[in-house]
Scaffold this motif. Structure first.
Motif: not given
Length: 249
Positions: A62-65, A89-93, A115-119, A126-133
């Motif tokens: 979950a998250g807020t915005g 717990l999310s890769l996305l900060a 855009d977002y900043r990964p944790r 690396l995980a963001d560039r290769v898979l998540f994004r």
């Protein structure tokens, strides 16, 4: 790298606005979210919201915005922008993005940039560039086309999802048949005297099956990310609205 997605949707601007701004409608077509809820706010304040995504049957992130929109602009366009933060717990900060609604003839150019900043330091980057994004880009484009089918053809998001699953299963079966030769042996036995001809034709049949499974365009009622533009046709500048929002807490 900022993610950019654009879809041209033949629909009324007010109807598109409603399907994207109303949480109960938004969560139906956007595969990135399982739940979206507006939080109470005072008059004149930006709208705060809570969202959640069910990653696994037993795992919900979950998250807020905070969001704000400009429904009436001098040039006839509309803009909606947000800032958000996610569960640890999310890769996305945290991140920010916008939606733009640009009238275009008998339709609307519906586009987003975010855009977002990964944790998790170097591993997270690396995980963001290769898979998540890449996955986020695909999910956004797929969802935009799912929304287009809903508005243009009346195909509900739920039906569009099943159309996609059925087509995915069919393509998977065709690829499996092409790679394993499944069914060709029986075909040879049934053809009798023509078996030698079919024996030499088997590789060609496999190639045709594989080509159709991989290269054939999606059916008209199946959502597909490939139908969306992934790079802007002209230089696009992010609207000022995101900079006016407070960081979500």
């Amino acid at each position: 790298m900022v993610l950019y997605i654009e879809a041209r949707i033949r629909a009324d601007l007010d109807e598109l606005w409603a399907r994207t701004q109303e949480p109960s409608q938004h969560q139906r077509w956007d595969v990135r979210f399982t739940e979206i809820d507006h939080l109470p706010r005072a008059e004149g304040e930006p709208q705060r919201f809570r969202y959640a995504t069910r990653v696994l049957p037993f795992l919900r992130v979950a998250g807020t915005g905070t969001s704000a929109g400009e429904k009436e602009r001098p040039d006839g366009t509309r803009t909606s922008a947000l800032r958000f933060s996610s569960h640890p717990l999310s890769l996305l900060a945290e991140g920010s993005g916008y939606w733009r609604y640009v009238p275009d003839g008998d339709g609307v150019r519906f586009l987003t940039g975010y855009d977002y900043r990964p944790r998790w330091g170097a591993f997270g980057a690396l995980a963001d560039r290769v898979l998540f994004r890449p996955l986020m880009g695909w999910a956004t484009a797929w969802s935009f086309d799912r929304l287009r089918l809903w508005l243009e053809l009346g195909i509900t998001p739920e039906r569009a999802r099943w159309n996609w699953i059925r087509e995915l299963l069919l393509r998977t079966l065709m690829i499996t048949a092409a790679c394993t030769g499944f069914g060709y042996g029986r075909l040879l036995r049934l053809t009798g005297p023509l078996a030698p001809l079919f024996f030499y034709a088997t590789p060609l049949l496999a190639l045709v099956s594989l080509s159709l499974a991989v290269l054939a365009p999606p059916l008209p009622g199946t959502p597909a990310a490939r139908r969306c533009r992934r790079t802007p046709s002209v230089s696009v500048r992010a609207p000022r609205v995101p900079r006016t929002l407070e960081n979500p807490r």
